[in-house]
Design an enzyme around this catalytic site. Structure first.
Site, PDB file in Angstrom:
ATOM      1  N   TYR A  23       0.823  -1.122   0.500  1.00  0.00           N
ATOM      2  CA  TYR A  23      -0.282  -0.137  -0.324  1.00  0.00           C
ATOM      3  C   TYR A  23       0.718   1.317   0.275  1.00  0.00           C
ATOM      4  CZ  TYR A  23      -3.996   3.769   1.524  1.00  0.00           C
ATOM      5  OH  TYR A  23      -4.973   4.278   1.683  1.00  0.00           O
ATOM      6  N   GLU A 174      13.985   1.526   6.447  1.00  0.00           N
ATOM      7  CA  GLU A 174      13.338   0.727   5.327  1.00  0.00           C
ATOM      8  C   GLU A 174      14.992   1.309   4.518  1.00  0.00           C
ATOM      9  OE1 GLU A 174      10.423   0.069   3.657  1.00  0.00           O
ATOM     10  OE2 GLU A 174       9.259  -0.124   5.806  1.00  0.00           O
ATOM     11  N   HIS A 250       9.426   5.410  -0.572  1.00  0.00           N
ATOM     12  CA  HIS A 250      10.677   5.531  -0.156  1.00  0.00           C
ATOM     13  C   HIS A 250      11.270   6.888  -1.162  1.00  0.00           C
ATOM     14  CE1 HIS A 250      10.830   0.772   0.354  1.00  0.00           C
ATOM     15  NE2 HIS A 250      10.776   1.461   1.274  1.00  0.00           N
ATOM     16  N   ASP A 252      14.498   7.088  -2.402  1.00  0.00           N
ATOM     17  CA  ASP A 252      14.989   6.504  -3.548  1.00  0.00           C
ATOM     18  C   ASP A 252      13.899   7.367  -4.846  1.00  0.00           C
ATOM     19  OD1 ASP A 252      13.650   4.607  -3.523  1.00  0.00           O
ATOM     20  OD2 ASP A 252      15.489   2.838  -3.379  1.00  0.00           O
ATOM     21  N   CYS A 371      16.848  -0.238  -6.630  1.00  0.00           N
ATOM     22  CA  CYS A 371      15.788  -0.814  -5.451  1.00  0.00           C
ATOM     23  C   CYS A 371      17.052  -2.300  -5.849  1.00  0.00           C
ATOM     24  CB  CYS A 371      14.109  -1.214  -5.820  1.00  0.00           C
ATOM     25  SG  CYS A 371      13.169   0.286  -5.800  1.00  0.00           S
TER      26      CYS A 371
END
Length: 448
Positions: A23, A174, A250, A252, A371
């Protein structure tokens, strides 16, 4: 002594599927329940690793997790043989089975936060596994992540490993997806940049209204303390809550940095001017010259950035001092993003070239080039102390390609996850993989 940034890419696991579990991640949710292709996903990732190795970059491999995670299902009350646990979960709680089969560990930017020896008080490379406690399917990763990292970076003279932070909302962590390091050279002292989405204890920091802010300020500070970082070598910045609510789960997804360069969207941060000034000042004190590259919203919207994953790119330093940007094919498919990139590389700035990779299988689940990799800055001595089995070479690429061809399915749907045979296939594959990568026993089925 030479130093390097080594990119350790996550190897996509055999259960790669589109469960729609994340989500706040637009791609993950929009592609939910589609049929995936684990074999193609793994081969796409390996092709990127091989290409970067061929360009002269240091490249490594990080092994996937054991899935389905039968032990996690047992902790939730499912009993019997492994096959019975899977069948009962499929019948009674399919979402839990899907979560236990997630191949999300492929995105190893979330595996850990890494601080190089030049920054730490004891002169070792420090790793803290991310607890990823915002999402159940990711929160079960860190025990195996810690064992795998421990097998890769085993020499205690050079490497220090920390357990994941407490698995509570106040310390949501994270990993490297919200962490960047700036430096003049990889072997010199740098400035570590921690980006958080909210504060658990300080109400002065605003929070997003729609999607969760996964990284807390408190987690970032805790990691900095564990790694022995100096106050002069750390900058904290808050993500703009408005962009989190637009799918920037995130940092990134909206910014990427390397060396002395920060490539970021105009709307990425709160209090941007103060943050840039602090970064510039601290980078100057360690001998660097900060080079921020701002992408204006007038050229690329936040929606464009989220859909194309422009900022979830790899920013790599080349021998001549210029930067190479590795982007997914989706950037070429977005007219505004591609026009911006053409102008960027033609402007004579520090980012001189863009290379495009097809990572569709990963992209459809919400993860791009950045990622898929965990960056570890190592000097020559430290690199020599890394488990050599995980450093990419031409023979290793061939071995892993053949391994994928032998063990991976070319189609995966939710119904396939309920097949007990899948667990046996995965365990057989991973047992062979630990031998290829010389990891030893790192998976629960190998230990118990």
């Amino acid at each position: 002594m030479k130093s390097y940034e080594v990119n350790f890419d996550g190897l996509v696991g055999p259960t790669h599927n589109y469960g729609g579990l994340s989500y706040g991640n637009v791609a993950s949710q929009s592609n939910s329940q589609q049929s995936s292709n684990p074999k193609e996903a793994a081969l796409q990732g390996l092709a990127k690793m091989k290409a970067l190795m061929d360009m002269g970059f240091q490249q490594g491999v990080l092994a996937p997790q054991e899935r389905p995670d039968v032990a996690a299902l047992r902790r939730l009350g499912f009993a019997g043989s492994d096959a019975q646990v899977i069948q009962r979960a499929a019948k009674e709680a399919m979402p839990l089975l899907v979560a236990s089969c997630s191949a999300s560990s492929m995105w190893v930017a979330n595996a850990a936060t890494v601080s190089p020896s030049a920054d730490t008080a004891d002169g070792r490379v420090h790793f803290t596994a991310a607890n990823l406690n915002c999402k159940y399917h990711r929160s079960i990763e860190h025990p195996t992540t810690s064992r795998v990292l421990g097998a890769m970076f085993a020499d205690q003279q050079h490497f220090a490993h920390h357990a994941a932070l407490p698995a509570v909302a106040q310390f949501g962590d994270e990993g490297a997806a919200n962490h960047t390091r700036f430096c003049r050279a990889y072997g010199e002292a740098g400035v570590e940049f921690f980006v958080f989405g909210r504060s658990a204890f300080d109400s002065r920091y605003p929070s997003p209204q729609k999607y969760p802010a996964r990284q807390t300020l408190e987690a970032s500070r805790a990691v900095a303390r564990l790694h022995g970082l100096s106050e002069e070598g750390v900058v904290y910045a808050q993500q703009n809550p408005a962009v989190i609510d637009q799918g920037v789960f995130h940092n990134d997804v909206i910014a990427v940095g390397n060396g002395e360069v920060l490539f970021y969207h105009e709307d990425a941060f709160l209090d941007t001017d103060r943050m840039l000034a602090e970064l510039g000042d601290k980078i100057a004190k360690v001998g660097g010259k900060f080079q921020p590259v701002c992408v204006p919203r007038s050229a690329v919207t936040v929606d464009d950035a989220v859909r194309s994953y422009l900022f979830n790119s790899q920013l790599l330093s080349r021998a001549d001092g210029s930067m190479l940007l590795i982007v997914p094919e989706e950037c070429r498919g977005n007219e505004r993003v591609w026009n911006y990139l053409q102008g960027l590389t033609g402007s004579g700035g520090v980012i001189r070239e863009v290379k495009v990779f097809d990572l569709k299988q990963s992209m459809q689940n919400g993860g791009g080039p950045a990622c898929l990799r965990l960056r570890v800055a190592l000097n020559e001595t430290e690199l020599a102390a890394v488990n050599p089995g995980v450093i990419m070479t031409a023979p290793l690429y061939e071995s892993l390609t053949q391994w994928v061809e032998r063990h991976y399915r070319d189609r995966m749907t939710e119904n396939d996850l309920a097949d007990p045979q899948l667990l046996l296939e995965c365990r057989s594959a991973l047992d062979e993989l630990t031998q290829i990568l010389k990891l030893g026993a790192v998976y629960p089925f190998q230990i118990n």
